[in-house]
Design an enzyme around this catalytic site. Structure first.
Site, PDB file in Angstrom:
ATOM      1  N   LYS A  53       0.837  -1.206   0.000  1.00 48.03           N
ATOM      2  CA  LYS A  53       0.000   0.000   0.000  1.00 48.03           C
ATOM      3  C   LYS A  53       0.872   1.256   0.000  1.00 48.03           C
ATOM      4  O   LYS A  53       0.582   2.222  -0.709  1.00 48.03           O
ATOM      5  CB  LYS A  53      -0.937  -0.021   1.203  1.00 48.03           C
ATOM      6  CG  LYS A  53      -2.052  -1.047   1.056  1.00 48.03           C
ATOM      7  CD  LYS A  53      -2.791  -1.324   2.363  1.00 48.03           C
ATOM      8  CE  LYS A  53      -3.799  -2.453   2.162  1.00 48.03           C
ATOM      9  NZ  LYS A  53      -4.458  -2.879   3.407  1.00 48.03           N
ATOM     10  N   GLN A  97      -5.170  -2.131   9.397  1.00 44.11           N
ATOM     11  CA  GLN A  97      -4.866  -3.395   8.727  1.00 44.11           C
ATOM     12  C   GLN A  97      -5.383  -4.575   9.547  1.00 44.11           C
ATOM     13  O   GLN A  97      -5.125  -4.679  10.738  1.00 44.11           O
ATOM     14  CB  GLN A  97      -3.350  -3.531   8.514  1.00 44.11           C
ATOM     15  CG  GLN A  97      -2.924  -4.765   7.763  1.00 44.11           C
ATOM     16  CD  GLN A  97      -3.436  -4.782   6.336  1.00 44.11           C
ATOM     17  OE1 GLN A  97      -3.362  -3.784   5.613  1.00 44.11           O
ATOM     18  NE2 GLN A  97      -3.964  -5.926   5.902  1.00 44.11           N
ATOM     19  N   ASP A 120     -11.370   1.629   3.178  1.00 47.18           N
ATOM     20  CA  ASP A 120     -11.519   0.184   3.046  1.00 47.18           C
ATOM     21  C   ASP A 120     -12.976  -0.189   2.774  1.00 47.18           C
ATOM     22  O   ASP A 120     -13.265  -1.287   2.290  1.00 47.18           O
ATOM     23  CB  ASP A 120     -11.058  -0.523   4.326  1.00 47.18           C
ATOM     24  CG  ASP A 120      -9.664  -1.138   4.189  1.00 47.18           C
ATOM     25  OD1 ASP A 120      -9.218  -1.322   3.038  1.00 47.18           O
ATOM     26  OD2 ASP A 120      -9.036  -1.434   5.217  1.00 47.18           O
TER      27      ASP A 120
END
Length: 304
Positions: A53, A97, A120
Site C-alpha cells: 500500500k 490493517q 476500506d
C-alpha cells in the site's frame, strides 16, 4: 482456451490515471491525497500488504503514513491513533490493517473510523450505502472485480452471476455490486448443498472462499467468465503431483507457490475469460484502495 484477465495490466492503467488526477488536484486545489494506515502487531502477511500500500501511494504521488503499534497495544491506544489521523486535514483515507490481535474488538475499532475516511469500505454506514446505492466507499477487492469486468468489456447486465463466498468484506459486497449492475445473482457458501448445480449455470463465476482447487472444470459453464479472488500459499510438501509439475519453478526457487480457489488448468479449458492467481484480482485491490483515497481527497477539495 480462456483469455487471461490481467490484474497487473489493468491496475497499472488505473494507477496511471490516478497519478494524472493527483497532479491536477495539487495544481488546481493544492490538495495532495493522504492515506493513513494503522498496523498492529507483527503478522508477516499484514506487513507485506502494508508495504504494498505504501509503494502504491508513492507510485501515484500520495502522502502515506503508517502508525506501527505493538501486538500488545490496547484498544484505547488504537482508538487514540484513529482519532489523531481523523483530525488531520492532510489524511483523507484511513484504514486499520486486519487481522487484529485476538484481544482487540475488531468491530469497535472499525466502527470508530469515520465513514467519510473509511477507504476500506468496511464501516456499516458504507456497507449500508452500497445496499441502498448511495455514494460511499466500496470495499476495494469487490470494486476491483467489477472494474476488471467493465474494462474488459464483459457484459454484466442480464447475466447469471454466482458468488461463491459470503464474507462481509468480499462476498456480500461483490454480490451487491453485481446486483447493482443488473446481474441475476446467486450467493453460495459453506452450507450450500450441491455447489456444482449453482456454479454450472453461471455466466459469471466469482469465487472467494480460501479453499484451493474448490472449483473444478466440470463445475464451470462452457464460455463462462471466471474471477478467482482466492489466494492460498501451498508449500512443496503439501502439493500434489499435478501442482508440483505445473509450478515446478516456484517450488524449486521458493519452496511454495500461490494458487486460487479455482483449478486453473481445468477452468481455462472451459471458460472464455479467467483471472490468474497471482496477477489477477490481487493487484486490483491496491489500485481501488488508491482510487477510494483519491475520491475522498476530491470530496475534501469540493470536487464531486
Amino acid at each position: 482456451m480462456a483469455e487471461l484477465i490481467s490484474g497487473i495490466r489493468i491496475s497499472a492503467e488505473i494507477k496511471n490515471e490516478i497519478k494524472e488526477e493527483v497532479k491536477e488536484l495539487v495544481r488546481v486545489k493544492g490538495v495532495k491525497p493522504g492515506l493513513g494506515v494503522i498496523l498492529v502487531g507483527e503478522d508477516p502477511a499484514s506487513k507485506v500488504y502494508v508495504a504494498n500500500k505504501q509503494k502504491g501511494c508513492e507510485e501515484v504521488g500520495f502522502l502515506s503514513e503508517t502508525a506501527r503499534m505493538p501486538t500488545d497495544a490496547t484498544e484505547e491506544q488504537i482508538l487514540r491513533q484513529i482519532k489523531l489521523y481523523q483530525g488531520r486535514d492532510d489524511i483523507h483515507g484511513l484504514l486499520v490493517q486486519l487481522p487484529l490481535p485476538p484481544h482487540i474488538n475488531k468491530n469497535k475499532i472499525l466502527y470508530a473510523i469515520s465513514p467519510d475516511k473509511d477507504v476500506d469500505g468496511f464501516h456499516p454506514v458504507n456497507l449500508g450505502r452500497l445496499v441502498s446505492r448511495q455514494e460511499g466507499f466500496v470495499p476495494a477487492t469487490p470494486a476491483g472485480v467489477i472494474e476488471m469486468l467493465k474494462r474488459e468489456k464483459i457484459e454484466i447486465k442480464g447475466k447469471n452471476a454466482t458468488m461463491v463466498g459470503h464474507s462481509e468484506i468480499i462476498g456480500k459486497p461483490c454480490a451487491l455490486l453485481l446486483l447493482n449492475e443488473w446481474a441475476t445473482v446467486t450467493v453460495c457458501h459453506i452450507e450450500t448443498a450441491d455447489l456444482k448445480s449453482h456454479t454450472r449455470g453461471a455466466d459469471i463465476l466469482v469465487v472467494a472462499v480460501g479453499e484451493p482447487g474448490l472449483i473444478r472444470g466440470d463445475m464451470i459453464k462452457e464460455g463462462a467468465v471466471v474471477v478467482d479472488i482466492g489466494i492460498n500459499r501451498i508449500t512443496k510438501d503439501k502439493a500434489d503431483k499435478k501442482l508440483l509439475e505445473w509450478r515446478k519453478e516456484d517450488f524449486e526457487n521458493k519452496g511454495a507457490t500461490l494458487v486460487g480457489d479455482v483449478d486453473f488448468q481445468e477452468a481455462e479449458l472451459k471458460a472464455s475469460a479467467i483471472t490468474p492467481v497471482p496477477g489477477g484480482v490481487g493487484p486490483m485491490t491496491i489500485a481501488m484502495l488508491l482510487n477510494n483515497t483519491l475520491l475522498s481527497a476530491k470530496r475534501y477539495a469540493g470536487i464531486r
